[in-house]
Enzyme design. Structure first.
Site, PDB file in Angstrom:
ATOM      1  N   HIS A  94       0.819  -1.213   0.000  1.00 38.08           N
ATOM      2  CA  HIS A  94       0.000   0.000   0.000  1.00 38.08           C
ATOM      3  C   HIS A  94       0.855   1.267   0.000  1.00 38.08           C
ATOM      4  O   HIS A  94       0.358   2.336  -0.341  1.00 38.08           O
ATOM      5  CB  HIS A  94      -1.069  -0.019   1.098  1.00 38.08           C
ATOM      6  N   ASP A 219       1.167  -7.625   2.367  1.00 37.29           N
ATOM      7  CA  ASP A 219       1.257  -6.190   2.064  1.00 37.29           C
ATOM      8  C   ASP A 219       2.717  -5.759   1.909  1.00 37.29           C
ATOM      9  O   ASP A 219       3.288  -5.118   2.778  1.00 37.29           O
ATOM     10  CB  ASP A 219       0.568  -5.408   3.192  1.00 37.29           C
ATOM     11  N   SER A 646       3.573   2.394   8.466  1.00 34.06           N
ATOM     12  CA  SER A 646       3.350   1.449   7.376  1.00 34.06           C
ATOM     13  C   SER A 646       4.672   1.198   6.680  1.00 34.06           C
ATOM     14  O   SER A 646       5.373   2.144   6.314  1.00 34.06           O
ATOM     15  CB  SER A 646       2.366   2.039   6.362  1.00 34.06           C
TER      16      SER A 646
HETATM   17  N1  ASP Z   1      -2.512   0.704   7.929  1.00 36.01           N
HETATM   18  C1  ASP Z   1      -2.092   1.900   8.521  1.00 36.01           C
HETATM   19  C2  ASP Z   1      -1.961   2.993   7.551  1.00 36.01           C
HETATM   20  O1  ASP Z   1      -2.005   2.756   6.392  1.00 36.01           O
HETATM   21  C3  ASP Z   1      -0.920   1.753   9.424  1.00 36.01           C
HETATM   22  C4  ASP Z   1      -1.397   2.143  10.773  1.00 36.01           C
HETATM   23  O2  ASP Z   1      -1.965   3.212  10.879  1.00 36.01           O
HETATM   24  O3  ASP Z   1      -1.241   1.377  11.705  1.00 36.01           O
HETATM   25  O4  ASP Z   1      -1.873   4.140   7.885  1.00 36.01           O
END
Ligand code: ASP
Length: 715
Positions: A94, A219, A646
Site C-alpha cells: 500500500h 502487504d 506502514s
Molecule cells: N494501515 C495503517 C496505515 O495505512 C498503518 C497504521 O496506521 O497502523 O496508515
C-alpha cells in the site's frame, strides 16, 4: 517469570551459519510509547529484559553503522527498510501502491498480476519518489531555549550542519515545543520499482479486511535505490548504480514466534495523546462523522465506477485506496473511543490532574485545563473548516487541484516570462497533464463533486462555504454545469493549449468554472480559516506543552512520551495476540490455510489468481514453513504504531527482519488518541510469506539471493 530461550542459527541450503548466545527474557508487559532513537538508553534495560540482545548503540549510533541506517522514510508518508547491500528496499504494497498503479495499464496490469523485474534493466523508474535516510538527530533544546532569536538560531544550526555536505536539515519541535531536535537527512530520488505481488496478495481482503484481524494480506513491495558512482543522491540516470547502504537488515528466515521480543522502527506520523476530554468529544461527535460522510459519498461513486471496466478499476485504484483507508479507520476510531469511554478516561485524568495541581498549590497548572478547553472551543470551527477544505482539495474531485496547478500561467504569465521561467512552467504542466489524465475520467470526477456537496454543506458552518456552493440547489446540476464548461475536464483542449501556449488564451481560463470554484474555496480558506486556525492551534500547542510538562511533574510514576510527529521513532513489544472482547481471543499468527478459507471466486476483495490457489493448495513451503509445517502469513504484536509506520521493519531481538508492519487491528484504531495496552495490536506481514511469494510463487529467487538470510531455530 523467566523464560529461557536458546537461539541458534543454522546453515540451510541458502542460509549461513551463525551461533547466538543464551538469552533470558522477563515476561514484561509491553508499553505504550514511541521512543526517540537517541534516547534509548532509558529503555535499553527494559528492552533487554524483554528479549532484545542488542544495545541502544546498536540501534542508533552517531559514528558507526547501526540499525537506523537501514530505516528509510519512504516518500515522506511511509517507512521502508534496506534488505540488501545493493540498494534493495522493502515496504508495504500500500506504500508503493501509487507507483504500481501508475505503471499499470489494461495490457500490463501490475495491480492485478503483480510485477517482478527479472533483471535490473527491467526495474521501473518513478518520478516524484524519494527515499530519505536519517544522518543524525541532535538535541538542540538548550540552543533554542536560550537564543535571543529562536528562528534565526534554527537557521544557523541547519546551515552549520548542512553546508557543503549534501545533507538537508531541519529543527523540529517535539512535545509541543518542550524540546527541539536538529535532524539531518540525505535524500535519494532515483528509486525504482522492483517487485510487487498481485493485489490479490498485496491487498488481499481489500476494504473488508483493512484494519482487521485475523488478516491474510501480503502487504509488501520492493524497490531499489540508485545513486551516482560516489554513492551519493542523483536524479535518474541510466548511469546510476545501486545504492550501497551503511546497513541492511539480515532477514530471519526462521521468522518469529509468540512471546518473542519485537521492535518496530520507523516514522510514525501523528498521534494526539494529549487531547483533553472536550476535544475528544468533538472528534467523536463532529469531526469524524463529517469526514466519514464525505468519504462515504465519494467512495460510493468511485467504487461503482471501478466495477465498470478494467481501465477505470486501474485509474481509480490509488484514489480509492487513499480515501478508503482513513474512512474506515475513523469509523473504528469512533467505535473504540466510545467503547473505552475515552471521554470518561480523559476526564478522570483531568480531575486527578486538578487535584494534584491544587495540592502542589500551582495556580498556573490549576488553570491549564480550562484554558485548553477554551482554546479548543475557539479552534474547532476553523479545524473543521480546514478538514473540509482538505477533503475537497486533496481527496475530492481531482479537477480542483489540477485547475489550481495552472494558476501561475493564468495569473502570473508576465512575471514568469520576466524571470525566464515560462518554458519550464509549461513543460512541468505538460508532464502533470499527461500523468493527471492517465488516471482520470471526467464523468467519475463530476460524480465525486456532486456527491460531496450535500455532506459538506450539512457539516460545515455556512460562513465557510463559498457562495456559489451555498446557492447551488441541486448537487448534480451544479456539478454538471461546472464540468460541461470547464476546459480542465477536457484533455484534448488543455493539451492543445499547452502545445501552443498563448498568454491571452490562458488568462481567459480565469473564468473557467472549475478554476473559479477552487479559487473561491481557497479564498475562503486563506482569508477566513488558515490564519485563525494557525493562531489558535499554536496557542493550544503552547498550553498543551505546559500541560505535558505538568503531567510529568505531577505524575512521576507514569511515562508520557512525545506525540508522534513524522520523526524517527522506535517502539517495542512482543509477538502477542489479544482478547479485545469478552469470551473471544485473537491468536497472534495467521497462516496460508486462512487465505484459502477466505477465498471467494469473483469477489472484489477475496478472489485469488488460479496459480496462487494451486500453489497454496500444494502447500510446498520448503524452508519457509513454521514448526508445524504451515506457512505463516501475518502476525500481531504489542508495538505502539500509527500511520507512517506502514512499511516499518519488524525486527527481532537480534536485529533481524521478521516482518513488515502494515496495520493495526480494528480494536486498536483509537490508539492515536487513547492507547490501550490490553487491546492495541499492530499487524505485520510475516517475512516468511514475503519470501515464499517472492521466491516460490513469483519465481524471483534472485531477489532472495541478494538478501542476507539467516535462520534462528530452537535446538
Ligand atoms: N494501515 C495503517 C496505515 O495505512 C498503518 C497504521 O496506521 O497502523 O496508515
Amino acid at each position: 517469570m523467566k523464560i529461557f530461550q536458546t537461539t541458534i542459527l543454522i546453515r540451510s541450503m541458502r542460509f549461513s551459519l551463525i551461533i547466538l548466545a543464551l538469552v533470558t527474557a522477563d515476561d514484561t508487559q509491553a508499553k505504550e510509547g514511541m521512543w526517540i532513537p537517541t534516547l534509548l538508553n532509558a529503555v535499553e534495560g527494559d528492552m533487554q529484559a524483554m528479549g532484545m540482545h542488542l544495545s541502544a548503540e546498536d540501534i542508533y549510533s552517531i559514528n558507526d553503522g547501526s540499525l537506523k541506517d537501514a530505516v528509510v522514510h519512504f516518500n515522506g508518508g511511509c517507512t521502508a527498510e534496506m534488505i540488501s547491500a545493493e540498494g534493495l528496499l522493502l515496504t508495504n504494497h500500500h506504500c508503493g501502491f501509487g507507483q504500481i498503479a501508475f505503471h499499470s495499464t489494461v495490457e500490463n496490469d501490475y495491480l492485478k498480476d503483480g510485477f517482478w523485474a527479472m533483471t535490473r534493466a527491467e526495474e521501473l523508474v518513478n518520478s516524484d519518489l524519494f527515499a530519505r535516510f536519517i544522518h543524525r538527530i541532535e538535541d538542540v533544546t538548550e540552543n533554542i531555549a536560550t537564543a535571543e532569536d529562536p528562528e534565526q538560531m534554527k537557521k544557523d544550526l541547519v546551515e552549520a550542519a548542512t553546508a557543503g555536505n549534501g545533507l538537508e536539515g531541519k529543527v523540529v519541535a517535539f512535545d509541543f515545543g518542550n524540546s527541539h531536535y536538529l535532524i539531518t537527512t540525505i535524500t535519494y530520488n532515483d528509486v525504482r520499482l522492483v517487485g510487487a505481488p498481485p493485489s490479490a496478495v498485496g491487498k488481499f481482503g481489500g476494504d473488508t479486511d483493512n484494519w482487521v484481524w485475523p488478516r491474510h494480506t501480503g502487504d509488501f513491495s520492493m524497490f531499489r535505490i540508485y545513486a551516482n558512482a560516489d554513492n551519493q543522491p542523483a536524479d535518474y540516470s541510466a548511469d546510476n548504480v545501486p545504492f550501497r547502504p551503511r546497513h541492511h537488515f539480515p532477514v530471519n528466515v526462521g521468522g518469529t514466534k509468540e512471546g518473542d521480543f519485537t521492535m518496530v522502527f520507523g516514522f510514525p506520523g501523528r498521534t494526539e495523546q494529549y487531547l483533553t476530554s472536550d476535544a475528544v468529544a468533538r472528534v467523536i461527535d463532529e469531526l469524524n462523522p463529517a469526514r466519514i460522510d464525505m468519504r462515504e459519498a465519494s467512495l460510493e461513486v468511485i467504487n461503482a465506477a471501478r466495477t465498470e471496466s478494467a481501465a477505470l478499476r486501474i485509474a481509480y485504484a490509488d484514489k480509492q485506496s487513499s480515501i478508503a483507508n482513513a474512512w474506515k479507520k475513523w469509523i473504528g476510531q469512533n467505535k473504540g473511543l466510545i467503547e473505552l469511554d475515552a471521554i470518561g478516561q480523559k476526564r478522570a485524568l483531568e480531575m486527578q490532574f486538578m487535584a494534584r495541581a491544587s495540592a502542589a498549590e500551582n495556580v498556573g497548572w490549576m488553570r491549564l485545563i480550562s484554558s485548553m478547553q477554551a482554546e479548543n472551543e475557539a479552534l474547532f470551527p476553523f479545524q473543521m473548516a480546514r478538514s473540509m477544505f482538505i477533503e475537497w482539495v486533496y481527496y475530492g474531485p481531482d479537477i480542483l487541484s489540477y485547475a489550481q496547478s495552472f494558476a501561475p500561467l493564468i495569473q502570473n504569465w508576465e512575471s514568469l516570462e520576466e524571470k525566464g521561467e515560462l518554458d519550464g512552467a509549461i513543460s512541468d504542466l505538460k508532464g502533470k497533464t499527461s500523468n493527471h489524465f492517465r488516471q482520470y475520467e471526467a464523468r467519475v470526477d463530476e460524480g465525486v463533486m456532486a456527491a460531496l456537496l450535500d455532506p459538506y454543506r450539512e457539516h460545515l458552518d455556512v460562513q465557510f462555504v463559498p457562495e456559489s456552493m451555498q446557492n447551488a440547489t441541486n448537487a448534480e446540476d451544479w456539478a454538471s454545469s461546472i464540468f460541461e464548461k470547464s476546459v480542465f475536464a477536457d484533455s484534448e483542449k488543455i493539451k492543445a493549449m499547452l502545445d501552443k501556449p498563448n498568454r491571452k488564451a490562458f488568462s481567459k481560463l480565469a473564468k473557467d468554472p472549475a478554476f473559479q470554484l477552487v479559487q473561491a474555496m481557497r479564498n475562503v480558506y486563506f482569508n477566513r480559516v488558515a490564519g485563525e486556525y494557525r493562531a489558535h492551534a499554536s496557542a493550544l500547542d503552547s498550553l498543551t506543552g505546559e500541560y505535558t510538562s505538568a503531567l510529568r511533574a505531577l505524575f512521576p510514576e507514569k511515562a508520557f512520551f512525545p506525540d508522534a510527529n513524522s520523526t524517527m521513532r522506535l517502539t517495542y513489544g512482543k509477538v502477542e495476540g489479544s482478547s479485545p472482547y469478552d469470551g473471544m481471543e485473537y491468536r497472534p499468527f495467521t497462516t496460508a490455510k486462512g487465505i484459502l478459507q477466505k477465498f471467494i471466486p469473483g469477489d472484489a476483495d477475496f478472489d485469488l489468481p488460479l496459480d496462487l490457489v494451486e500453489a497454496l493448495r500444494a502447500g510446498e513451503w520448503g524452508e519457509y514453513a513454521d514448526d508445524s509445517g504451515n506457512l505463516p502469513v501475518c502476525f500481531t504484536g504489542s508495538n505502539h504504531t500509527t500511520g507512517g509506520n506502514s512499511g516499518s521493519p519488524a525486527i527481532d531481538g537480534d536485529g533481524y527482519l521478521v516482518g513488515i508492519n502494515f496495520d493495526r487491528s480494528w480494536e486498536s484504531t483509537m490508539s492515536d488518541i487513547l492507547f490501550d495496552e490490553s487491546r492495541c495490536r499492530n499487524i505485520m506481514v510475516d517475512i516468511r510469506y514475503v519470501l515464499w511469494i517472492t521466491d516460490v510463487y513469483a519465481g524471483a529467487g534472485h531477489l532472495v539471493d541478494e538478501m542476507t538470510c539467516v535462520r534462528t531455530v530452537e535446538p
